[in-house]
Design an enzyme around this catalytic site. Structure first.
Site, PDB file in Angstrom:
ATOM      1  N   ARG A 250     -12.004   7.020  -0.392  1.00 29.36           N
ATOM      2  CA  ARG A 250     -10.809   7.857  -0.158  1.00 29.36           C
ATOM      3  C   ARG A 250     -11.132   8.995   0.802  1.00 29.36           C
ATOM      4  NH1 ARG A 250      -9.848  11.745  -3.160  1.00 29.36           N
ATOM      5  NH2 ARG A 250     -10.506  10.801  -5.118  1.00 29.36           N
TER       6      ARG A 250
ATOM      7  N   TYR B 200      12.738   8.388  13.500  1.00 30.20           N
ATOM      8  CA  TYR B 200      12.727   7.235  12.591  1.00 30.20           C
ATOM      9  C   TYR B 200      13.418   7.629  11.271  1.00 30.20           C
ATOM     10  CZ  TYR B 200      10.673   4.064   9.169  1.00 30.20           C
ATOM     11  OH  TYR B 200      10.490   3.191   8.143  1.00 30.20           O
TER      12      TYR B 200
ATOM     13  N   ASP C 294       5.188  12.254  17.984  1.00 31.07           N
ATOM     14  CA  ASP C 294       5.044  10.880  17.493  1.00 31.07           C
ATOM     15  C   ASP C 294       5.062   9.968  18.716  1.00 31.07           C
ATOM     16  OD1 ASP C 294       5.532   8.282  16.554  1.00 31.07           O
ATOM     17  OD2 ASP C 294       6.645   8.988  14.809  1.00 31.07           O
TER      18      ASP C 294
ATOM     19  N   LYS D 253       2.728  -0.594  14.214  1.00 30.38           N
ATOM     20  CA  LYS D 253       3.555  -1.175  15.271  1.00 30.38           C
ATOM     21  C   LYS D 253       2.677  -1.761  16.377  1.00 30.38           C
ATOM     22  CE  LYS D 253       7.041   0.015  12.804  1.00 30.38           C
ATOM     23  NZ  LYS D 253       6.633   1.128  12.013  1.00 30.38           N
TER      24      LYS D 253
HETATM   25  N1  PLP Z   1       7.311   6.783  13.522  1.00 30.89           N
HETATM   26  C1  PLP Z   1       8.073   5.875  14.141  1.00 30.89           C
HETATM   27  C2  PLP Z   1       8.553   6.165  15.513  1.00 30.89           C
HETATM   28  C3  PLP Z   1       8.431   4.677  13.516  1.00 30.89           C
HETATM   29  O1  PLP Z   1       9.199   3.781  14.147  1.00 30.89           O
HETATM   30  C4  PLP Z   1       7.964   4.444  12.190  1.00 30.89           C
HETATM   31  C5  PLP Z   1       8.301   3.195  11.495  1.00 30.89           C
HETATM   32  O2  PLP Z   1       9.059   2.383  11.971  1.00 30.89           O
HETATM   33  C6  PLP Z   1       7.184   5.421  11.574  1.00 30.89           C
HETATM   34  C7  PLP Z   1       6.852   6.569  12.260  1.00 30.89           C
HETATM   35  C8  PLP Z   1       6.660   5.214  10.184  1.00 30.89           C
HETATM   36  O3  PLP Z   1       5.594   4.334  10.225  1.00 30.89           O
HETATM   37  P1  PLP Z   1       5.139   3.413   8.991  1.00 30.89           P
HETATM   38  O4  PLP Z   1       6.212   2.376   8.810  1.00 30.89           O
HETATM   39  O5  PLP Z   1       3.831   2.858   9.433  1.00 30.89           O
HETATM   40  O6  PLP Z   1       5.046   4.307   7.810  1.00 30.89           O
END
Ligand code: PLP
Length: 405
Positions: free
Chosen positions: A55, A113, A185, A210
């Site tokens: 962890r 998101y 992000d 992704k």
């Molecule tokens: N940031 C973006 C732009 C996303 O599209 C997503 C998920 O689709 C996330 C964060 C969250 O990621 P996770 O699904 O790996 O938790």
């Protein structure tokens, strides 16, 4: 020797080897053994290299975080190390858990998101942290939302699913002037299209789930920091709150990352070609691809992304739910799945998935109609893809004509 003096459980010594594996081995071990208590002390205190408990860190996370940090520009002045997390949401949650203090306020893009919007509008307020959501392509709107107690500014470079582009350079200037922690992000763009640290970001987060991992078989996140104090706070938070990544997921993602450049290049070429193709199809009302002249942030995208507009395309069908269903069924081999970044093309329908929690009016305010479709473009043969989309759009049109008749 009595049988009870021999235990297979104890037989853990690896065979001697003068050679090393080409591929990073998988280290599923939860614990790491030290020679004695002094050696363990040295590891805990950072005087010696090593691990103690998974962890708190393990080799597969270190190797992967290192690679992503390198892609994001680690090693340049001020750009520090990254940490792997259990998901993209875990990375974003870690940022807030590590850095917010009582009374702090957050300003964030209003087209983040969906789960991130929920975190900001429901979960963080429940814990006493207020957030204001604003159009990240409009620096004046962001400035107007700032309060004396604003601590963090969070945006996505290219937002989901409308592919609006944040004015990163303007926001970075504003964040610096006002002493904000600027969090970017970079999931949709990836370091291949954009490097937020080069443009003033303090922290960079990714849903590694992704395009970076690229095969829809791991859920992982990453957070990288410029300031070593942020890196330490994030490490402590991730290990304390248990937001850490699993060795197997990191191992798989590292394997996926090896082909990232090739996948990105091909998917980006396909995305541009598909956007051009869709634009010419009857039944398609508009196409959104960030660098195009008809995109609302086209000029901003061209300045920031320098020709790398990535793999996402959105478009609006002239269709209601029946037309959308006909489109999805006719798309046949293209997976209808609310994810993105897979090696194959996937389509999603924000009105029934990521944005289903909003009212029709709320979606309309973001430009998301019933006929709005998001495409994560993969690496398939482009002729195959354009044929499949042509057929699927035609099916949506036939459904609309039947309805009208
Ligand atoms: N940031 C973006 C732009 C996303 O599209 C997503 C998920 O689709 C996330 C964060 C969250 O990621 P996770 O699904 O790996 O938790």
């Amino acid at each position: 020797m009595k049988p009870e003096d021999r235990s297979v459980v104890r037989r853990t010594t690896p065979p001697p080897s003068e050679t090393t594996p080409l591929v990073t081995p998988l280290f599923p071990s939860v614990v790491y053994c030290a020679e004695d208590a002094d050696a363990l002390d040295a590891v805990y205190e950072g005087r010696a290299e090593g691990y103690s408990y998974a962890r708190e860190g393990h080799p597969n996370a270190s190797v992967l975080a290192d690679k992503i940090s390198w892609m994001e520009g680690a090693g340049q002045e001020g750009v520090g190390q990254g940490i792997m997390t259990a998901s993209g949401m875990a990375a974003i949650s870690a940022v807030f858990l590590a850095l917010l203090e009582k009374g702090d306020h957050i300003v964030a893009g209003n087209q983040l998101y969906g789960r991130c919007l929920r975190l900001l509008s429901q979960d963080l307020p429940r814990m006493g942290f207020e957030a204001s959501l604003v159009d990240a392509s409009d620096v004046a709107a962001v400035e107007a939302a700032l309060r004396p107690e604003t601590k963090i500014l969070l945006v996505e470079v290219v937002a989901n699913p409308t592919l609006r582009v944040a004015d990163i350079k303007g926001l970075a200037r504003l964040a610096k002037e006002r002493g904000l922690i600027f969090v970017v992000d970079n999931t949709f763009t990836t370091p291949r299209a954009f490097k937020p640290f080069d443009h003033g970001a303090d922290l960079v987060v990714h849903s590694v789930t992704k395009l970076l991992a690229g095969h829809s078989d791991v859920t992982l996140g990453y957070v990288g920091s410029r300031d070593p104090a942020h890196a330490t706070a994030l490490y402590d938070t991730i290990t304390t709150w248990g937001l850490n990544a699993s060795p197997f997921d990191c191992w798989l993602a590292e394997r996926g990352l090896n082909t990232f450049d090739l996948r990105f290049q091909r998917a980006q070429e396909n995305a541009k070609a598909l956007a051009d193709h869709l634009r010419g199809l009857p039944g398609v009302l508009r196409v959104l691809y960030p660098g195009e002249p008809d995109h609302p942030d086209g000029a901003l995208a061209r300045d920031l992304l320098q020709g790398n507009f990535s793999h996402m395309v959105s478009f609006e069908l002239d269709a209601d739910r029946a037309g959308v269903n006909a489109f999805v069924r006719a798309a046949g081999n293209i997976a209808f799945a609310p994810t993105l970044g897979d090696v194959g093309t996937t389509i999603s329908h924000p009105a029934s998935s990521s944005h289903r929690g909003l009212t029709v009016e709320g979606r309309a305010a973001l430009g998301i109609s019933e006929g709005f479709i998001r495409v994560s473009v993969g690496v398939e043969d482009i002729d195959l893809l354009t044929r499949e989309f042509t057929d699927a759009v035609a099916a949506a049109r036939r459904a609309a004509t039947r309805e009208a008749g």
